[in-house]
Design a protein around this motif. Structure first.
Motif, mmCIF file in Angstrom:
data_model
loop_
_atom_site.group_PDB
_atom_site.id
_atom_site.type_symbol
_atom_site.label_atom_id
_atom_site.label_comp_id
_atom_site.label_asym_id
_atom_site.label_seq_id
_atom_site.Cartn_x
_atom_site.Cartn_y
_atom_site.Cartn_z
ATOM 1 N N LYS A 1 10.805 -5.512 1.036
ATOM 2 C CA LYS A 1 11.513 -6.752 1.371
ATOM 3 C C LYS A 1 10.555 -7.646 2.142
ATOM 4 O O LYS A 1 10.125 -7.334 3.242
ATOM 5 N N SER A 2 10.173 -8.750 1.516
ATOM 6 C CA SER A 2 9.288 -9.724 2.155
ATOM 7 C C SER A 2 10.127 -10.806 2.813
ATOM 8 O O SER A 2 11.206 -11.144 2.322
ATOM 9 N N PRO A 3 9.661 -11.389 3.932
ATOM 10 C CA PRO A 3 10.425 -12.437 4.621
ATOM 11 C C PRO A 3 10.782 -13.588 3.688
ATOM 12 O O PRO A 3 9.926 -14.106 2.969
ATOM 13 N N GLY A 4 12.063 -13.957 3.684
ATOM 14 C CA GLY A 4 12.514 -15.087 2.883
ATOM 15 C C GLY A 4 12.651 -14.802 1.399
ATOM 16 O O GLY A 4 12.972 -15.688 0.613
ATOM 17 N N ARG A 5 12.406 -13.543 1.001
ATOM 18 C CA ARG A 5 12.509 -13.185 -0.424
ATOM 19 C C ARG A 5 13.535 -12.076 -0.617
ATOM 20 O O ARG A 5 13.846 -11.334 0.312
ATOM 21 N N ASP A 6 14.026 -11.951 -1.842
ATOM 22 C CA ASP A 6 14.964 -10.885 -2.161
ATOM 23 C C ASP A 6 14.251 -9.537 -2.178
ATOM 24 O O ASP A 6 13.034 -9.467 -2.394
ATOM 25 N N PHE A 7 15.023 -8.484 -1.969
ATOM 26 C CA PHE A 7 14.501 -7.128 -2.106
ATOM 27 C C PHE A 7 13.966 -6.924 -3.523
ATOM 28 O O PHE A 7 14.583 -7.347 -4.498
ATOM 29 N N THR A 8 12.805 -6.293 -3.652
ATOM 30 C CA THR A 8 12.255 -5.992 -4.977
ATOM 31 C C THR A 8 11.915 -4.519 -5.064
ATOM 32 O O THR A 8 11.457 -3.913 -4.090
ATOM 33 N N TYR A 9 12.185 -3.934 -6.225
ATOM 34 C CA TYR A 9 11.809 -2.538 -6.447
ATOM 35 C C TYR A 9 10.289 -2.433 -6.512
ATOM 36 O O TYR A 9 9.617 -3.296 -7.062
ATOM 37 N N ALA A 10 9.777 -1.378 -5.919
ATOM 38 C CA ALA A 10 8.330 -1.229 -5.812
ATOM 39 C C ALA A 10 7.708 -0.787 -7.133
ATOM 40 O O ALA A 10 8.290 -0.026 -7.895
ATOM 41 N N THR A 11 6.501 -1.298 -7.408
ATOM 42 C CA THR A 11 5.684 -0.861 -8.530
ATOM 43 C C THR A 11 4.298 -0.543 -7.970
ATOM 44 O O THR A 11 3.983 -0.895 -6.831
ATOM 45 N N PRO A 12 3.448 0.126 -8.743
ATOM 46 C CA PRO A 12 2.093 0.413 -8.237
ATOM 47 C C PRO A 12 1.336 -0.846 -7.823
ATOM 48 O O PRO A 12 0.459 -0.793 -6.969
ATOM 49 N N LYS A 13 1.684 -1.990 -8.414
ATOM 50 C CA LYS A 13 0.962 -3.237 -8.125
ATOM 51 C C LYS A 13 1.567 -4.019 -6.959
ATOM 52 O O LYS A 13 1.071 -5.091 -6.608
ATOM 53 N N THR A 14 2.643 -3.503 -6.360
ATOM 54 C CA THR A 14 3.279 -4.207 -5.247
ATOM 55 C C THR A 14 2.333 -4.260 -4.045
ATOM 56 O O THR A 14 1.833 -3.235 -3.590
ATOM 57 N N MET A 15 2.101 -5.463 -3.549
ATOM 58 C CA MET A 15 1.231 -5.660 -2.382
ATOM 59 C C MET A 15 2.066 -5.607 -1.106
ATOM 60 O O MET A 15 3.144 -6.194 -1.037
ATOM 61 N N VAL A 16 1.572 -4.899 -0.104
ATOM 62 C CA VAL A 16 2.271 -4.767 1.171
ATOM 63 C C VAL A 16 1.583 -5.635 2.218
ATOM 64 O O VAL A 16 0.359 -5.573 2.376
ATOM 65 N N THR A 17 2.370 -6.462 2.914
ATOM 66 C CA THR A 17 1.823 -7.295 3.979
ATOM 67 C C THR A 17 2.374 -6.822 5.323
ATOM 68 O O THR A 17 3.368 -6.092 5.372
ATOM 69 N N PRO A 18 1.755 -7.248 6.428
ATOM 70 C CA PRO A 18 2.226 -6.817 7.754
ATOM 71 C C PRO A 18 3.663 -7.232 8.062
ATOM 72 O O PRO A 18 4.308 -6.635 8.932
ATOM 73 N N HIS A 19 4.174 -8.263 7.362
ATOM 74 C CA HIS A 19 5.509 -8.783 7.660
ATOM 75 C C HIS A 19 6.600 -8.177 6.780
ATOM 76 O O HIS A 19 7.770 -8.499 6.944
#
Length: 222
Positions: free
Chosen positions: A185-203
Motif C-alpha cells: 500500500k503506497s501513500p495515496g494509492r489503492d492496495f495492490t497485490y505484490a508481484t516480483p517487480k513490485t518496488m518497495v519505498t520507505p513510505h
C-alpha cells in the motif's frame, strides 16, 4: 418473545457485556441477522435502540431458549463471563438443542476446558487473544496483526530498510526470511497485490503472511 425470522442463518448472541455487545453490533454491520438476549433489563433497553432484535430472557432456562427459537439459529455465541455457572449451563442447554454451532467465551483455561468437554464447538479467550495481539503491535513495527490457530499470521508493517528501493524480486524476502509479501500500500494509492517487480519505498506499507516466528524475525529487521 423473539423474532423467529432471525433464525436459520442468523446468530444468537447471549450476554450483552462488552464482548457480546461488540460482537452483536459488528455482526449487524456486516449484514448478519442477530438476536441478542440478556437478563439485565437496563442492558436490553440500552441496546434496543442499537440492535434490531433484543430480548430480555434467561438463557439458563431451556424454556426461554425454546421461546426465542434458539434451535433455529445457525450459530449461538455465549458471551456470559461474569458467572461461570451460568456460562456452563447456557452452553449445556444449547448442546441439548443440538442445532446451533456454539461459540463460547471463556475467562480462564479451566473454564475453557469445561466448555469444550460439554460440547462447545469453539472456545474463545478474548482477553488473552487481545493481549497477545497487542503485544505483537507494541513490540515492533507491526501496524496490524492477525494470528490463526496453526501459528500462521498476516500482518501490516513498515518495510525494513534492506527492502526499500528494491523490487521484491531483488530483495528476495521469501528465500531469506520464509515469509511472503502479499501486497503493498503506497501513500495515496489503492492496495495492490505484490508481484516480483513490485518496488518497495520507505513510505509503503507491506501486507505480509507467514509463520508467526518468521514474521516476528522479519518485522524486527531494522
Amino acid at each position: 418473545m423473539g423474532d423467529r425470522s432471525v433464525g436459520r442463518s442468523g446468530v444468537l448472541v447471549i450476554g450483552l457485556g462488552r464482548f457480546g455487545a461488540a460482537l452483536a453490533e459488528t455482526l449487524e454491520k456486516l449484514g448478519t441477522d442477530v438476536l441478542a438476549m440478556d437478563t439485565r433489563r437496563d442492558l436490553v433497553q440500552e441496546f434496543s435502540g442499537r440492535l434490531t432484535h433484543v430480548v430480555e430472557a434467561d438463557a439458563t432456562q431451556m424454556d426461554a431458549l425454546l421461546q426465542v427459537g434458539a434451535a433455529d439459529f445457525a450459530v449461538a455465541v455465549v458471551g456470559v463471563g461474569s458467572s461461570l455457572e451460568d456460562s456452563v449451563l447456557i452452553t449445556a442447554n444449547l448442546v441439548d438443542l443440538g442445532k446451533p454451532v456454539i461459540w463460547a467465551k471463556a475467562i480462564s483455561t479451566a473454564h475453557g476446558k469445561i466448555l469444550e468437554r460439554i460440547g462447545a464447538h469453539h472456545v474463545v479467550f478474548p482477553e488473552a487473544d487481545a493481549g497477545q495481539r497487542v503485544a505483537h503491535l507494541v513490540n515492533g513495527r507491526l501496524i496490524d496483526y492477525i494470528e490463526f490457530d496453526d501459528g500462521f499470521a498476516i500482518v501490516k508493517m513498515h518495510p525494513p530498510r534492506e527492502t526499500q528501493g528494491y523490487t521484491l524480486e531483488e530483495s528476495d524476502i521469501r528465500a531469506k526470511y520464509g515469509v511472503t509479501v502479499v501486497g503493498v500500500k503506497s501513500p495515496g494509492r489503492d492496495f495492490t497485490y505484490a508481484t516480483p517487480k513490485t518496488m518497495v519505498t520507505p513510505h509503503d506499507l507491506l501486507i505480509v503472511s507467514g509463520h508467526t516466528e518468521l514474521i516476528e524475525r522479519f518485522s524486527n529487521r531494522p
